[in-house]
Motif scaffolding. Structure first.
Motif, PDB file in Angstrom:
ATOM      1  N   THR A   1     -16.291 -12.500 -12.005  1.00 32.61           N
ATOM      2  CA  THR A   1     -15.205 -11.689 -12.005  1.00 32.61           C
ATOM      3  C   THR A   1     -15.379  -9.652 -12.262  1.00 32.61           C
ATOM      4  OG1 THR A   1     -15.334 -11.786 -14.085  1.00 32.61           O
ATOM      5  CG2 THR A   1     -14.580 -14.013 -13.465  1.00 32.61           C
ATOM      6  N   ILE A   2     -16.787  -9.700 -11.968  1.00 31.07           N
ATOM      7  CA  ILE A   2     -16.476  -8.069 -11.800  1.00 31.07           C
ATOM      8  C   ILE A   2     -16.163  -8.008 -10.012  1.00 31.07           C
ATOM      9  CG2 ILE A   2     -17.729  -6.344 -11.209  1.00 31.07           C
ATOM     10  CD1 ILE A   2     -18.835  -7.011 -13.268  1.00 31.07           C
ATOM     11  N   GLY A   3     -16.029  -9.119  -9.193  1.00 30.70           N
ATOM     12  CA  GLY A   3     -16.421  -8.520  -7.907  1.00 30.70           C
ATOM     13  C   GLY A   3     -14.294  -9.072  -8.022  1.00 30.70           C
ATOM     14  N   VAL A   4     -13.860 -10.267  -8.280  1.00 31.66           N
ATOM     15  CA  VAL A   4     -12.431 -10.389  -7.784  1.00 31.66           C
ATOM     16  C   VAL A   4     -11.806  -9.542  -8.968  1.00 31.66           C
ATOM     17  CG1 VAL A   4     -11.772 -11.854  -9.774  1.00 31.66           C
ATOM     18  CG2 VAL A   4     -10.468 -11.494  -7.870  1.00 31.66           C
ATOM     19  N   ALA A   5     -12.321  -8.771  -9.816  1.00 27.46           N
ATOM     20  CA  ALA A   5     -11.131  -7.900 -10.552  1.00 27.46           C
ATOM     21  C   ALA A   5     -10.994  -5.837  -9.932  1.00 27.46           C
ATOM     22  CB  ALA A   5     -11.800  -7.411 -12.173  1.00 27.46           C
ATOM     23  N   GLY A   6     -12.644  -5.954  -8.998  1.00 23.82           N
ATOM     24  CA  GLY A   6     -12.396  -4.696  -8.259  1.00 23.82           C
ATOM     25  C   GLY A   6     -11.320  -5.183  -6.697  1.00 23.82           C
ATOM     26  N   THR A   7     -11.111  -6.206  -6.268  1.00 27.65           N
ATOM     27  CA  THR A   7     -10.680  -5.972  -5.369  1.00 27.65           C
ATOM     28  C   THR A   7      -9.243  -6.096  -5.680  1.00 27.65           C
ATOM     29  OG1 THR A   7     -10.238  -7.258  -3.041  1.00 27.65           O
ATOM     30  CG2 THR A   7     -10.287  -8.343  -4.989  1.00 27.65           C
ATOM     31  N   VAL A   8      -8.506  -6.949  -6.753  1.00 23.73           N
ATOM     32  CA  VAL A   8      -7.267  -6.602  -6.948  1.00 23.73           C
ATOM     33  C   VAL A   8      -7.027  -5.435  -8.241  1.00 23.73           C
ATOM     34  CG1 VAL A   8      -6.082  -7.802  -8.914  1.00 23.73           C
ATOM     35  CG2 VAL A   8      -6.968  -9.174  -8.079  1.00 23.73           C
ATOM     36  N   LEU A   9      -8.331  -4.993  -8.388  1.00 21.76           N
ATOM     37  CA  LEU A   9      -7.726  -3.629  -9.633  1.00 21.76           C
ATOM     38  C   LEU A   9      -7.874  -2.343  -8.046  1.00 21.76           C
ATOM     39  CD1 LEU A   9      -8.969  -3.665 -12.731  1.00 21.76           C
ATOM     40  CD2 LEU A   9      -6.701  -3.486 -12.354  1.00 21.76           C
ATOM     41  N   PHE A  10      -8.827  -2.081  -7.726  1.00 19.12           N
ATOM     42  CA  PHE A  10      -8.955  -0.740  -6.629  1.00 19.12           C
ATOM     43  C   PHE A  10      -7.654  -1.358  -5.501  1.00 19.12           C
ATOM     44  CE2 PHE A  10     -12.331  -1.284  -9.827  1.00 19.12           C
ATOM     45  CZ  PHE A  10     -11.405   0.521  -9.960  1.00 19.12           C
ATOM     46  N   GLN A  11      -8.098  -2.408  -4.528  1.00 16.79           N
ATOM     47  CA  GLN A  11      -7.660  -2.833  -3.133  1.00 16.79           C
ATOM     48  C   GLN A  11      -5.703  -3.658  -3.622  1.00 16.79           C
ATOM     49  OE1 GLN A  11     -10.393  -5.002  -1.190  1.00 16.79           O
ATOM     50  NE2 GLN A  11     -10.621  -3.438  -0.583  1.00 16.79           N
ATOM     51  N   LEU A  12      -5.890  -4.091  -4.132  1.00 15.17           N
ATOM     52  CA  LEU A  12      -4.198  -5.501  -3.569  1.00 15.17           C
ATOM     53  C   LEU A  12      -3.595  -4.538  -4.537  1.00 15.17           C
ATOM     54  CD1 LEU A  12      -6.287  -8.609  -3.253  1.00 15.17           C
ATOM     55  CD2 LEU A  12      -5.958  -7.431  -1.775  1.00 15.17           C
ATOM     56  N   LEU A  13      -3.440  -4.413  -5.786  1.00 20.78           N
ATOM     57  CA  LEU A  13      -2.456  -4.041  -6.014  1.00 20.78           C
ATOM     58  C   LEU A  13      -2.784  -2.830  -6.137  1.00 20.78           C
ATOM     59  CD1 LEU A  13      -1.353  -4.530  -8.810  1.00 20.78           C
ATOM     60  CD2 LEU A  13      -2.933  -3.607 -10.673  1.00 20.78           C
ATOM     61  N   PRO A  14      -3.418  -1.710  -5.814  1.00 21.06           N
ATOM     62  CA  PRO A  14      -2.839  -0.347  -5.395  1.00 21.06           C
ATOM     63  C   PRO A  14      -1.761  -0.877  -3.915  1.00 21.06           C
ATOM     64  CG  PRO A  14      -4.263  -0.286  -6.346  1.00 21.06           C
ATOM     65  CD  PRO A  14      -4.788  -1.528  -6.110  1.00 21.06           C
ATOM     66  N   TRP A  15      -2.315  -1.448  -3.111  1.00 19.48           N
ATOM     67  CA  TRP A  15      -2.036  -1.835  -1.777  1.00 19.48           C
ATOM     68  C   TRP A  15      -0.241  -2.910  -2.167  1.00 19.48           C
ATOM     69  CZ3 TRP A  15      -2.374  -6.958   0.776  1.00 19.48           C
ATOM     70  CH2 TRP A  15      -1.286  -7.114   2.105  1.00 19.48           C
ATOM     71  N   SER A  16      -0.140  -3.153  -2.848  1.00 23.23           N
ATOM     72  CA  SER A  16       1.175  -3.964  -3.143  1.00 23.23           C
ATOM     73  C   SER A  16       2.800  -2.865  -4.058  1.00 23.23           C
ATOM     74  CB  SER A  16       1.067  -5.382  -4.368  1.00 23.23           C
ATOM     75  OG  SER A  16       1.725  -5.958  -4.438  1.00 23.23           O
ATOM     76  N   LEU A  17       1.610  -1.868  -5.171  1.00 23.74           N
ATOM     77  CA  LEU A  17       2.217  -1.629  -5.329  1.00 23.74           C
ATOM     78  C   LEU A  17       2.766   0.355  -4.270  1.00 23.74           C
ATOM     79  CD1 LEU A  17       0.899  -0.946  -8.690  1.00 23.74           C
ATOM     80  CD2 LEU A  17       2.945  -1.590  -8.338  1.00 23.74           C
ATOM     81  N   GLY A  18       2.020  -0.242  -3.095  1.00 19.68           N
ATOM     82  CA  GLY A  18       2.916   0.542  -2.122  1.00 19.68           C
ATOM     83  C   GLY A  18       2.364   2.240  -2.227  1.00 19.68           C
ATOM     84  N   LEU A  19       0.787   1.949  -3.085  1.00 25.21           N
ATOM     85  CA  LEU A  19       0.212   3.543  -3.221  1.00 25.21           C
ATOM     86  C   LEU A  19      -0.585   4.055  -2.191  1.00 25.21           C
ATOM     87  CD1 LEU A  19      -1.170   2.733  -6.526  1.00 25.21           C
ATOM     88  CD2 LEU A  19       1.453   3.981  -6.170  1.00 25.21           C
ATOM     89  N   VAL A  20      -1.355   2.685  -1.373  1.00 24.88           N
ATOM     90  CA  VAL A  20      -2.203   2.372  -0.065  1.00 24.88           C
ATOM     91  C   VAL A  20      -1.485   1.945   0.799  1.00 24.88           C
ATOM     92  CG1 VAL A  20      -4.039   3.669  -1.067  1.00 24.88           C
ATOM     93  CG2 VAL A  20      -2.966   0.819  -1.075  1.00 24.88           C
ATOM     94  N   ASP A  21      -1.681   2.097   1.910  1.00 23.14           N
ATOM     95  CA  ASP A  21      -1.206   1.155   2.972  1.00 23.14           C
ATOM     96  C   ASP A  21      -1.366   0.521   3.991  1.00 23.14           C
ATOM     97  OD1 ASP A  21       1.635   3.004   3.360  1.00 23.14           O
ATOM     98  OD2 ASP A  21      -0.155   4.816   5.100  1.00 23.14           O
ATOM     99  N   ARG A  22      -3.456  -0.129   3.234  1.00 25.06           N
ATOM    100  CA  ARG A  22      -3.476  -0.261   4.884  1.00 25.06           C
ATOM    101  C   ARG A  22      -4.675  -0.688   3.557  1.00 25.06           C
ATOM    102  NH1 ARG A  22      -4.483   1.906  10.709  1.00 25.06           N
ATOM    103  NH2 ARG A  22      -2.528   1.829  10.626  1.00 25.06           N
TER     104      ARG A  22
END
Length: 548
Positions: A186-207
């Motif tokens: 679950t380190i993998g899924v936590a990594g992609t959610v915390l550092f990619q998908l969550l910031p992206w969904s919050l609008g902190l990153v564009d892509r």
């Protein structure tokens, strides 16, 4: 005769809390699955503007993630308490803290799915985007499971300190192996959610870098399969021998097979990405090779189980090559239901070899064959074994008994399930070979010239799915009866003993420094260079965040 051993009531309450949530997820997710196959048949339209993929997401998340995770943690809490002793206050606190954090996360994710704000399937691949509350909820589920796992590990460590130089109880050892597998995966899924998908969904990153995201998901996604499977193996190895009146063939063989599953289930995610660009063919080949290594502990398990069955049969006077088969307790649901799951794992395992093969995967990739395989492994081998566990575990934890009437109904339920799954999964496998796409409804086939050829198979899926839903109704009825209405009494938590002829278990099998070091080395070898390549070769304008 040994005295009856009951799990401490406080530990039983912790385990049952998890199991209640798991069966609630089964009810809702099973209904969503029924709607799915009815829509796919082309004879039914969802009401009130509900979308097909919204229902598919509900089904996948609730059954693939919620049911399994909560039931497994509940079973493992009970197994450790039964074999390693009553939890300390700290272990129990961590277990309850993990439960409530997981429940909060599950509620957050479920609400977003029901509001159609997270129709992203259970794999939640980018560029599909969900509401940030969905991703935060998933994070809570993962963190909560780590907290619950920490409570288990604390109990195991305290047992080892109290019993120096002794191997831990087999069922406890297996639970810890599965917990470690889950935490590392679950380190993998936590990594992609915390550092990619969550910031992206919050609008902190564009892509987001989709290749990195998918790779991190499948770093988690394949060992997830073994996180589901290993509790079933626990029952097959340790519980079933006691139920049939036999003994465990080999403690050492059981431990070694679990260690091999831990080592070879994580660094193999690329075999789910064989057709994706951006990953060098050499690294795909390496991980396919590692994938096939899990055949070894699987065959070890089959050998150990059937050796146990044969030893028991011979002790009852069986003769001939398969005479022992007749001696098995076919009228006992605690044995028969998991045995059907064992048998289903034979074609399921064969299908897994096809999926993992670089050449044959090209034929079935992204077809509904994969869905059929998934339903043979998780929804038959694993889930039927979980039902078989629940039929004695729930009354044990609630202070009730498995009555003769519920025992007979449980066998009927397993037969109904096997029939429904044979029809539905068989149709999925067959039409998948004809090219029918995965995760598609009848209405999305468009003008595909072969779509008319698929219709009979889609109808067969609806028939099989309807029978399966009847099986869900039966198992929910049995569960409610065993939890609340069955007569009070003492239902055994069966734990097998090792055969007298078995070799002594070497302590090297519980040398965690060795096995965790090998695990870390395999992961680093399998993933370090590919990740460097993905980052270095990302399009310059995206600076590591790209949208495909």
């Amino acid at each position: 005769m040994k005295p009856f051993v009951r799990i401490d009531k406080k530990d039983a309450a912790l385990a049952m809390a998890h199991i209640y949530v798991g069966f609630a997820a089964l009810a809702l997710g099973g209904f969503a699955g029924l709607l799915q196959v009815l829509v796919r048949s082309g004879r039914f339209t969802l009401p009130a503007g509900i979308g097909y993929y919204q229902v598919l997401t509900v089904h996948g998340v609730l059954l693939g993630l919620v049911l399994t995770t909560f039931f497994i943690l509940g079973f493992q809490h009970a197994a450790i308490s039964r074999t390693a002793g009553t939890y300390s206050g700290k272990s129990r606190f961590m277990g309850w803290l993990g439960f409530w954090v997981m429940l909060l996360g599950t509620t957050m994710a479920a609400v977003m799915i029901l509001l159609n704000e997270a129709t992203v399937l259970y794999t939640f691949y980018a560029p599909l985007k969900a509401h940030w509350i969905f991703y935060l909820g998933l994070t809570f589920v993962v963190v909560g499971s780590w907290l619950g796992g920490a409570g288990m590990i604390m109990k195991y460590i305290s047992w080892r300190k109290e019993h120096p130089g002794q191997p831990g109880p087999l069922l406890t050892f297996m639970s810890i192996i599965n917990t470690v597998l889950w935490i590392v995966a679950t380190i993998g899924v936590a990594g992609t959610v915390l550092f990619q998908l969550l910031p992206w969904s919050l609008g902190l990153v564009d892509r987001v870098d989709v290749l990195v995201s998918r790779t991190l998901f499948w770093y988690f996604g394949h060992p997830l399969v073994y996180f589901w499977l290993l509790p079933a193996y626990m029952a097959w190895y340790v519980i079933i021998p006691k139920i049939i009146g036999g003994k465990i063939f080999s403690d050492s063989l059981a431990r070694l097979s679990f260690i091999l599953f831990l080592l070879f289930s994580i660094p193999v995610g690329f075999h789910h990405q064989l057709v994706e660009p951006g990953i060098d063919a050499y690294w795909k080949f390496l991980q396919v090779t590692l994938t096939f290594m899990v055949v070894i502990p699987s065959l070890m398990t089959a050998f150990s189980l059937f050796a146990t069955f044969e030893m028991y049969g011979r002790s009852k006077g069986a003769t001939g090559l398969f005479g022992w088969f007749k001696k098995l307790p076919w009228g006992d649901a605690r044995f028969t239901v998991p045995f059907i799951g064992m048998v289903a794992f034979i074609p399921a395992g064969a299908g897994g070899l096809i999926n993992a093969s670089n050449q044959m995967n090209q034929v079935v990739h992204n077809t509904i064959w994969v869905t059929g395989h998934f339903h043979l492994t998780l929804a038959t081998s694993v889930v039927l074994t979980f039902f078989g566990i629940a039929y004695w575990l729930v009354p044990h934890l609630t202070g009730r008994i498995l009555t003769k009437a519920m025992n007979k109904l449980a066998i009927v339920q397993a037969i109904v399930w096997a029939v429904g799954m044979s029809i539905m999964s068989g149709a999925m496998h067959a039409v998948g070979l004809l090219g029918a796409p995965r995760r598609s409804s009848y209405s999305t086939y468009g003008d595909a010239p072969q779509a008319l050829d698929w219709i009979p198979y889609q109808i067969a899926q609806a028939i099989g799915g309807t029978i399966l839903f009847m099986g869900i109704i039966l198992v929910l009825y049995i569960f409610i009866n065993l939890a609340f209405f069955a007569p009070k009494g003492e239902e055994e938590f069966p734990v097998g003993e090792t055969a007298d002829t078995a070799e002594r278990t070497p302590m090297a099998l519980e040398n965690w420094r060795i096995w965790l070091t090998i695990l870390a080395a395999l992961i680093l070898v399998a993933y370090t260079v590919p990740f460097i390549d993905m980052i270095q070769n990302a399009p310059p304008a995206s600076k590591g965040y790209r949208m495909w």
